[in-house]
Every structure is written in C-alpha cells, then in structure tokens.
Design an enzyme around this catalytic site. Structure first.
Site, PDB file in Angstrom:
ATOM      1  N   GLU A  58       0.814  -1.213   0.000  1.00 33.90           N
ATOM      2  CA  GLU A  58       0.000   0.000   0.000  1.00 33.90           C
ATOM      3  C   GLU A  58       0.848   1.264   0.000  1.00 33.90           C
ATOM      4  OE1 GLU A  58      -4.061  -1.414   2.151  1.00 33.90           O
ATOM      5  OE2 GLU A  58      -2.504  -0.765   3.531  1.00 33.90           O
ATOM      6  N   ASP A  99      -8.411  -8.930   4.178  1.00 36.55           N
ATOM      7  CA  ASP A  99      -8.136  -7.829   5.105  1.00 36.55           C
ATOM      8  C   ASP A  99      -9.162  -7.736   6.225  1.00 36.55           C
ATOM      9  OD1 ASP A  99      -6.868  -5.685   6.215  1.00 36.55           O
ATOM     10  OD2 ASP A  99      -7.639  -4.208   4.799  1.00 36.55           O
ATOM     11  N   GLU A 139     -12.639  -2.241  12.125  1.00 35.23           N
ATOM     12  CA  GLU A 139     -12.623  -1.529  10.850  1.00 35.23           C
ATOM     13  C   GLU A 139     -13.757  -1.986   9.935  1.00 35.23           C
ATOM     14  OE1 GLU A 139      -8.912  -1.944   8.743  1.00 35.23           O
ATOM     15  OE2 GLU A 139      -9.662  -0.959   6.936  1.00 35.23           O
TER      16      GLU A 139
END
Lengths: 721, 721
Positions: free
Chosen positions: B308, B382, B410
């Site tokens: 990323e 993820d 998240e």
C-alpha cells in the site's frame, strides 16, 4: 458500643476512599468530597434533614438529583422528603410556581429576575429552614449549585441571606472544534463532540459538560469552530446538533452555531452569498426556520467574516453591518441573535494591525439591528499574555458589544503551563475606558450599564477537550471555572474564585489552599515575565505558537511575524503607537490616550506595546531597559522554580496522582520558561549589544541553536477541518 | 449492638456506591466491586487475613499495590503483613528469590517457565494458606491478577491448584497511531500517546493501560502506526518512546516501534535505503544501538514494507528476507526481533489479491534470520467479518509465523456495533491447516508446536483510544480482553472468556451474565449475516469502510473495489477461487484444498468466497442462493432486534449509564444493519432479477438513495500522520 460503631464507620470510610484506580481529575470542581470534620459534618447533617423540593420539570429534576447525590456523597445523608415543614433543618427549594413557601418571598423574587436565586435562613412553622428560591427552574438549578458550593467550601449555613443574579445575559463558551474532531488551538485532546455517533449516541460527557457549565452559570455554547465548515448547516448536522442541544437543555444551556458566510453557495447551490441578494436572504431565512424546527431554543449564530481568509460581506462589496443584519433578520422571528466578531483584518497589510477592528467597526456604530452583538477580543492583537484593553470597548455606545476571552492557552503555554487567567480576565474587565468619565470600566461596558444595552454577553474560547481531565492541565480547569464566575459577575475577585476552586477541586486544608492560591494569583505575571515582559507581544513561534520566536521574520504576511511587532533595532525595541508612530493611542478616550501617548506615564507593563524605547532608557527600578528586560526574563524563570518549591511542599496534602501530575507539568514549565528566557535574551542582546549582567546563569546554548529547533505535530495546529 | 453496627455499615455501603458522577466505564474489567453476598464476603475475608509478600522490585511492588487496593475495595480488608505463617488464611506470594516458602514448590516452578505462575492451597505450619508463586516477578504479577480474577468472578478459593503459563511468547498490541494523535482505523477518539507532552509528562492512562494489559497477559506493544513516519526514529521521539517504555516496564510490557524502511534516507541523509548497502546497514545498526541506550529492553521493529505504497526492500530490487534480515542483524546484539508483515501486494493488479502474500513469502521460507518472525493476518484479504484462515499458516515450516488479528472493528461496525470477536479469533485459531495432517490447527502453528518454532507471537491491532471508556463501545472492551486471553492461550473458550469479562465488567448476577453472554456469543454471526453472509467480502463503503458499498466499482485500483470481489452478474455471484478460477485453493494443503475446490463440499459460510454460484443454486435449506442471501440479510437485522429486546430486560441489573449507552448503540446498530440489508439486497437484486420473497419488510428507499448517501469526517480515515 459507640466506639465500635465509630471504628467500623472509620474503617468503611477508609476503604471507600481507597481505589485501585487512581484519581483521574474527571470530576472537576464538583467532587463533593465527604465532609470529615466532625462538628461541621454534624452541623451540616442537622441543617438538611428534611427536603421540600417538588421537581416536575427536567431542569428541576436534574437540580434535585444533583442535590441528593451531593448530599449523599458529602454527608452520607438523604434528607427525608416532605410537603410541609415539620422539623428543624428543612431545605425548601423551588419557584413560586412549584411552592407556596417560595412564593412568600416577594421581595427577593422581585429583585432576582429570570436567572437569579436567593438562599436564606427562614423560620417556617417555628422551624429552622434554609430556603432556595428563584423565579425560574434554571434559577433554582443555579441556587442548588451555589448552595452545594457553600458545603463544598465548608462555609457556614447560618445567617444565610444570599441574593444573586447574573450581570451578563449570555455567558457563552466558544469551541473552536472542527467537524473532524480536531480542535484549533486545543491542547486537551480532541473535540468532545462525537459527530459521527450523533444523533444516536449521547455521550455521558455531554451531560457532565452541561452540569459543569451550569454549576458556574454558563448558559450557552457555540459547538463548532468560528473558522466554520458550511456542512454544519446541512440537515444531517443540524440533526446532530439538535441531539446535543437536547442533552444540554435541562441545564439551561442554549446551543449556538458558527456559520460560514458563504454557506448559501457551498451547500445551498446559490451563485452568491451577497447579503443584499433576495435569494440569499431567503436561503438564510429558510435555514433559520429549519434549525428552529429541530432546536426550538436555538441561540443563534457566531460569525467570523472577512478575517484570516474567511468569506464575508466585504467579499460582495457590503459592510459588516449589512452582513450581520441579514443573518439577524433571519433569526429574529425565533428570538435568535447574531454574535458578529470584530476580529477582522483585510488583505492589505496595515501600518498597525492593532488599529484595524476599531477602524472598521467604529463607523458602523448604530447600524446593527437590535439582535446583533459585536464580539470583541479583550485586546486588539490576539490573546497575548498581556494586552491593553481593546479600544472598541466604550467606543460603540449604540451597539451591544460583548467580550471574547480566550480560555485555551494558545499564547500562554498550552496545557503544560500553570497560568491562572482569573487575573488576566480581571485586569481587562477592571480597565477604565473613560468612555463616560472615570469609572467607565470595560466590565460596565459589557454588562450593559454604561450605555444601557439590553443585550449583553461574554464569550470564552474553550480549553475543553477529550482528555479525561477535560483541560489537559489540572489547573487549566480553574480557567474554565474563573471564566464562568466572571461572566456571571465581572465584579468578583479572582482571589475568591481561586479560593473556591481550590477548595472544591482539591481540599479545604488551609495549608494547601493558601500557598497554592498565592501561586495561582502570581502565575500570570510570572508567565508574562518569562514570555513577554514590559509590553512585548506576538514574539512566539510561527503558526503553532509554541515557544519563543522573536526571530520570526518570514510568515504569510508581515503582520504575522514577530519582528513586525517588537521592531527591535540597535536604537531600541517596541512598537511606537503614540502620535509619533501609528497613533493607535488615538483610538482611546482622552484620559487613556494622554497617559499612553507619553512614555513616562505609560504603565511599565505596556511600555513596549506603545513605545519604541531606547536600550539605555532609565527604568524606575534604576536599571536601563536592557537590564530590566533581562531581569524580568530571569525573574520569570526564578519564579517558576519557586512555584516548584511551593508545590513540592504539597505532597501528602492531596492525592498522589494530581500531585505527581502537576509536578511533572511544572518541570516542563520550568524548562520552557528557560527556553523563552534564553531565546529572547540572546535574540534581543543581538540588538542591545549589552552583556547579560553578572550573576545571571548563562544560557545553555547559543541563539542559532534556539532558532534552529524543529518541532513536529504540535497540538492545536490542524487547519480547518 | 450488632444491629446498629450492621445498620451503620449498610448505610455507609449504600453511600459509598452513590456518585454524583456517573459510571464512566474507565475501569475496564478491573473494577474490584465490593463483594456483597455475605457468605462469600466472609469466606473471602477469612482466606486472606494475613499476607506474606516481600516486594522489592518495581514489578512486585505494583503487584502488591494492585492486590492491596483490590482487597480493600472488594473486601474492605487489608491483610496483616507477616514474615511467617501464623494464622489460617495466609496469602503467600513471591518467587524462589523472594521467599523460601515459594522455593519449596519445585515441581510447579519447573513446569511454569519464565512467565507462568501457580496458585494453590497449601498448609504451612499447620495453617491453611493460599500460595501464589512464579519464577519471575512478572509471573507473580500475572498470578496476582489471576487470583483477583477468582475473587472478581466469585469463584471458590478451595481446592486451588492452578498452574498456568502462556503458550505464546510475544502477546502484542499494534497501535495504528500516528504521531499527530490521529489513529488509522481508530474509533475510540484519538491516540492515547500525548507525544507533545512526552517525555516530561506521564499521563496516568499510560499506567492504567499497562495494568489492563498485564492483567490479561499482554506483554508487548507497538506504539506507532505500521504506516510509519520516519520521525519516530529521531532522537527526540526515541526519548519520548523511552518515557512510555519506562511507564510500561513494571507491568512486564516491552515497547516496539514500527519503522519506515526508507528512514535512512528521510532522517539519515543517506541516498538509499537498500538493505544490502553497507552504509544503510551501519545506519540501522547505529540506530538500534541508540535506541537500546534509551530503552534497554526495547522489543524490536514492526515493519510494513512494499505494501500500500510503503517503501521496502523491493524498492531497491531486494526481497523481503533481505530487508528483514538487515534489520534483524542490527537488533540481534541487543536481543531485539523483527516482526515483518506479510500483508503485501505489489503495484500490479493481481488476478486474485488473496494469493499475493503466499506467492511472495512461501518461496522465502528458510531465508529469514532467527530473530525475524513473519506476521500474517488471520485471512488473506483484510480483516473481513469472516475470512477463511490465511494459507500461509502451516506453509512456512522453517520460519516463525505469528498471527495478526484486528481488534479495532474496521470492517465490523466501528465502535457502534456490539460484535464479540472472541468467536472470530477462535474460528481462525481452531481452523485445521492439515499441514502435518489432521489436527494441525492454526493455533498450533502460531504457538510453535507444529514446527517447533522457538519464536512465537500474536498481534492484535488495538481498538484503544482516548475515549474515557477506552474502546468507544462498552462491549468493545471485551475484544481487547479476549485478544489478551487468547494470545496467552489460544485453546481457551470464547464462552469462558466472555463469562469472566461480563462478571468482572458488569456483575456476577446470572440473570444478567447468561442472556448477555449468549448475545455476545451470537453477535459475530449476526453481523456476518447483515453485512457479508455466505462468504461475501470486501463490499463495504469506499476508503472509510463505513457501511455497505457493494456498488463500489471505482477506486485507486480494481482490487480496492467491491465488484472485484463479489463479481455479481446475471449468472450468479462470488469469486471463483477453485482451479476453474484463480486457483487460490491450491495454496492450501490437499485436505483443505479438495474441500474448497468443490462447491458442494465448501462450507456454506465460505461459499461465495471460493465460488461464483448461480442465483438459482439450491442451498441445503431448500432455498435458492438468492433467497438464502435475502434470508440471511433479514435474519441479521431480526437478530439485532432480538439483541435489543434482550438488552432492554437488563435495565436495573447494571448501572443506568452503561445500560442507556448500550441501548443507544444497539439502536444505531439496528439502523445500520437495516442500511446494510437494504443496500445489499437491492443491489444484488439488480443481478438476480428475483423478487424479495413475500413476508419480508420492504426497504425504505430505492438503491439510488443508498448509493448516493454522503458521509463526512468518518472516524479512522486520516492518512498517515
């Protein structure tokens, strides 16, 4: 048997104060510590055995709960509830509407108007009572909090004859809180407002925040930054704000919003935000109507316009009055008001920024509609450690003018320096404008006495954040407290306020209260000494305003630098604002102007604010200016070291946690005071060319070291949103 | 007389629980509520009348203080201190070094190694004692916390014979906290770490944080974000980190830092960060030496490299092993380790992102130096609400591999949804890799059993922030707690853990514990149902990951969209990862691979993870796929409503504040579950072309409404720094 009982009671008392979880300082000045002195304990218990307090409304309910919880904690007591006075030691609480016992007190009730209260000893049915009365529910709430303050400060409950009411109508906090929860100039964590979880989730802190405010008489709050985001006026955010307003409402606190002047363009789809445009006027009227549908008691708008890049009426060729009046007209049908800030300056760099607000606003006096109040900072620059009072106070007799103080310590050491601002606030409030001759104090301007203004207010830029202890520094809570007390009554003494605060927040032990109060009372002058003695100003670090920066010569514009303000050169130092310079003194009334025009009659504390003075100028102390400046910087640091010594003697008198915390913070303050002293003395020495007199410790580093220090991620520096 | 005493005691007990300040949930699971059941209270008091606990070291001191404070709060008791056992009810606590009474227990001491402890009933001098022993001070601390847990959960103190030790060495929190105090994927306020005030100011929360961690066996923490800023390796920030490390040290917690691989360039002035460059190697060696001068027990580095946008060894044409080994060599002389994350993907968009980590790391097995451990997320995408276990577990027998779980929610409703992650963690840990045949669970991979790894670890991405209640949602505290308990021993049952947590955090009342525990146990599956049933994944809102976003088709790259993952079309829905598709199943060992290759044998919960399935596919329930999907989404919402009903029955069983808070939050969860359901059902219906079956409530809005909703300032979304 008595012994056994006492023993057990003592053991239980002991353990009730034992916590595996340390003192976290969340409870502010509303700790309601158990009264342990036996005579006082018994006396208090005898005085509140019975309670007559019918409580139907939300406000009366929270007042009653507060009272009951506090008596439980302080006196291990729940007074028996009653309808009539049948015993000595009865508390009678209410309004004429809730109690005929209260309605009898016509004289007091006629005196105290809407938000006042009285507390007095009376006899009913031949029994000794304490009566707390008010005309309104919120008056009762204030009365209850003030009665509890008497207990918290271990005051006598005999001969009570208190009649109290606020001198200022709108006692308001300004939160410079962004919607992303960063806080501009915030040093106590992030914003309290969890916008993302609103309106569904009501954080208990909203209620504790409202309680704390109500306890000191604060009755309004602006929840978003004056550097406003237009989104706060969308329906989604109005709904969120309405949930906050609902949480605050029982505590008598009205919600206000900062608005962005160009919102009609940004969220309204209009082509202009011209205040004279009919479409714009309609947009604001509709928006006000919408807000009041969600928040029936909405307070109004706070506006920063045409200042530091914010849009405003001047963007469209209109003046401040035209901008403010358009908004005021939209709010008027609902009873809302506009607080229009005078902290403005245009895009051109002025000869003296101190003159700008006066120059722009003075000519508009009389042009504002009746529900506009102009909000003026205490001084003409920007919340410096010391500023002379703003020349606009007293200068706009036909316009309501309110005070804006900064509680958050943007220029006063953030949340690591112990600086009691009661002294700063009071210094401004007690300043004499001479607007109507001697005695025309700033306090009398803003409480409306001087020019018979029906609309009055005092704003404080909040120092409150998400830190568990609310304000970052335990003593920063005192500044929130002092602001509230002075907004209620600007005549109060900072000494009394500090005394009350210390007793409620720490202990009634005189061996603690007296020395620490002295430390508080001295602290602001100490800070001025190690930061900006003798009228120096605006010499802090760039942007973040962290630490010293007298060398700052490059910034977005010259009047954001330090050199613009101190004007040090080989001849001397200071900003000449007499008629020989910018003539800013001309903005004051003659008595003040004449005093400031002359370097000899200018108070020493404002010397370099108003005059460029030779390094060799003979000061009253017998030192020359350079020596006096050095003396002040060194004495500032020495005084911080004395504060450390005083504090070190307090070990054991309060909880270990706050003792250690303040000790840590004073050590940081000492380091940073040294940093200020060394930086400024070395920098100004570059101009004075004179030595640091013998006997003073030498700076640890050279000037280049201080100039080249870099800091990252300094709190309070995020831009808007 | 007994009656009078009891009355007074009762009154005092009553008032000691009365607070004007509401329950704020700060105390986590370490509340130490007074034991009120008389028999138990007396029994406990009899069991701990005397204390033999010599405590010289900082760790033993904090253990002893914790014990004394807790006994004071729970039992109103301070055991008499003694050197020899002279009475029944003696607590003997220590190590062989501090106490000969402990040294006698050779068998237990030989079993428990460095961090373990034992708690047992023994007889000394004919007197009944409880002995808490360990080989090390930190073992004693863990023993004390676990003894207190027995009291907090109202367990029997008879027949104690506990021998306990951690199965995993490094039990570590990963804070994704930026130096500006924003927290990536943080939903509980800002970062705990007040970098600006460090090193001078030690916030009491640092110590409470360490206490809470130690109480559940967490022994390490990475205090800065894996998306690291090189500044954290400057001397200024090392000094600050050292102050944190010092605060944590007595609690057995080692500090680690995330590092930015290109730091030698950014703060070191080098031209390259190539790990094979001698200058770079020296820079890291010098930096490690410097860190250890400030933090002698520094844990080591966590590294996110070539992922990323982060720099890494591949930036210089080197592989992950070469990068990791260079850092490991710098730390090696000091005993530090490198945690090298396997969450990587390169700049090219892959046919299947799920395969990337395995493809890059499997070939490197055996090439890492001995103080490197590869940190692998629980699943290959993820932290989705549900993922199959990551194929790297078991696939690198010559390399220590540690687990990375995400505690912060998240993808699981932030801090407004009640989702107990004990079930999620356990599902992964109990998954069988078949690496060495049946029984080769993920737990056995990461505790080192399977391949005899000497270095083991489990990381959890923290959900801790500055909110007074630490985690935003009262029940989010349970996920921090469960992570710690499972890191200590992955074999533990989530049910037991939830039971302990509820008793310690709320009450031992079975009428509360049982229904609420059931709600917790069901909550994760409920969330999967209303978010991503049947193996759906990565269909949340763009960037902020707030709410549903199955329509997200535009993002920085295709594998950041939703459509890349669900691949819905008129034929069906799901990502074909069998040999007929991306063949990701080939990364698993044959037993797993064969099960997943076949749509019929693929567990229903992973159906659409591994297969593109026709809308008409007949599910075991008798419904077709479309109907089953609709059924799951609706049952998810219905289940949340049942949670609300369960919770509403809990009023009065706990404090009003947390009751109201959770009620508010469940209402938000219900709204957001509906939002997920409506959005996803309407979106997928667009492809299935089948109706929502009769009997289901219709969505409030059309699909366009949901697609066009806009949200601002969503928590956790600030970029790096």
């Amino acid at each position: 048997m008595r012994k056994s009982i006492c023993f057990i009671a003592a053991v239980l008392l002991l353990f009730s104060t034992l916590h595996a979880w340390a003192e976290d300082n969340y409870r502010l000045w509303l700790r309601y510590e158990r009264v342990t002195e036996p005579a006082l304990y018994n006396n208090y218990r005898q005085s509140v055995k019975q309670l007559i307090f019918p409580a139907g409304s939300p406000t009366l309910k929270v007042a009653k709960t507060e009272l009951q919880n506090a008596l439980g904690q302080m006196l291990s007591l729940q007074p028996a509830e009653a309808n009539t006075v049948t015993a000595n030691g009865t508390l009678v609480i209410g309004t004429p509407q809730t109690s005929t016992l209260i309605a009898q007190h016509r004289q007091e009730l006629n005196t105290i108007r809407r938000e006042g209260y009285f507390i007095k000893n009376t006899q009913q049915n031949g029994k000794v009572t304490i009566t707390i009365g008010a005309n309104t529910d919120v008056g009762v709430l204030y009365g209850v909090f003030n009665f509890l303050k008497l207990l918290q400060t271990h005051s006598s409950l005999n001969h009570l004859a208190l009649i109290d009411q606020p001198k200022i109508q709108c006692r308001i906090l300004n939160h410079w809180d962004n919607l992303d929860r960063t806080v501009e100039r915030g040093y106590a964590g992030s914003s309290l407002w969890k916008w993302h979880k609103l309106p569904g989730y009501i954080d208990r802190r909203y209620i504790d925040y409202a309680r704390a405010n109500a306890s000191i008489g604060i009755n309004a709050t602006v929840v978003n930054n004056v550097n406003a985001n237009a989104l706060s006026l969308t329906t989604d955010y109005i709904t969120k704000a309405a949930a906050l307003a609902k949480a605050f409402r029982p505590y008598g606190i009205k919600l206000f919003l900062s608005i962005r002047f160009s919102a009609p363009v940004e969220i309204g789809g209009l082509k202009t935000a011209d205040p004279l445009d009919a479409g714009v006027q309609k947009w604001w009227k509709d928006k006000a109507d919408e807000i009041y549908r969600y928040i029936p008691d909405f307070g109004g708008f706070l506006v920063k316009a045409n200042s530091e890049g914010q849009p405003g009426p001047q963007t469209y060729g209109r003046n401040h009055a035209e901008g403010a009046n358009m908004l005021a007209d939209a709010l008027k049908p609902h009873g809302g008001i506009v607080m229009w800030r005078a902290f403005v300056y245009d895009d051109k760099v002025p000869d003296d920024r101190a003159k700008q607000a006066y120059n722009e606003f003075k000519p508009l006096d009389g042009q504002f509609h009746s529900n506009v109040i102009v909000q003026v900072k205490n001084g003409a620059i920007d919340f410096q450690p010391r500023e002379p009072f703003h020349p606009l106070f007293g200068a706009m007799p036909k316009t309501p003018v309110m005070m804006e103080f900064q509680i958050t310590q943007e220029y006063l050491g953030f949340s690591t320096h112990l600086v009691y601002l009661g002294q700063l606030f009071k210094e401004t409030l007690a300043s004499d404008t001479y607007a109507h001759g001697k005695g025309s104090t700033v306090a009398k301007v803003i409480d409306g006495q001087l020019d018979h203004q029906p609309l009055t207010g005092m704003a404080g830029v909040a120092n409150i954040g998400s830190d568990v202890n609310w304000c970052g520094h335990p003593f920063a809570q005192a500044n929130w407290y002092a602001f509230g007390r002075l907004a209620w009554n600007p005549e109060q003494s900072p000494n009394t306020i500090a005394d009350d605060w210390l007793r409620m927040t720490f202990t009634n032990d005189a061996a603690f209260v007296n020395p620490v109060k002295q430390m508080m009372m001295d602290s602001r002058e100490i800070t001025v000494n190690y930061m900006t003695p003798l009228g120096l100003h605006h010499i802090m670090g760039r942007d973040a305003h962290y630490g010293p920066g007298p060398w700052v010569a490059q910034a977005g514009r010259p009047d954001w630098t330090a050199v613009y303000y101190h004007k040090a050169d080989s001849a001397g130092v200071g900003f000449e604002r007499s008629s020989r310079g910018s003539n800013a003194v001309a903005q004051y009334f003659p008595e003040v102007r004449n005093q400031l025009e002359n370097v000899q009659t200018t108070p020493e504390k404002f010397l370099l604010w108003f005059h460029h003075v030779s390094w060799n100028y003979a000061m009253p102390s017998g030192r020359n200016l350079w020596q006096e400046m050095v003396h002040r910087y060194y004495s500032g640091v020495d005084s911080v070291r004395n504060m450390q010594k005083t504090w070190s003697l307090m070990q054991g008198k309060i909880d270990n946690e706050r003792f250690a915390e303040v000790k840590d913070l004073l050590a940081i303050q000492e380091q940073e005071a040294e940093w200020w002293r060394n930086s400024c003395v070395l920098y100004f020495q570059h101009f004075s060319k004179m030595p640091i007199p013998a006997g003073y410790e030498k700076p640890d580093h050279d000037l280049a070291y201080y100039e080249n220090q870099k800091f990252y991620f300094i709190p309070g520096t995020r831009g808007v949103q």
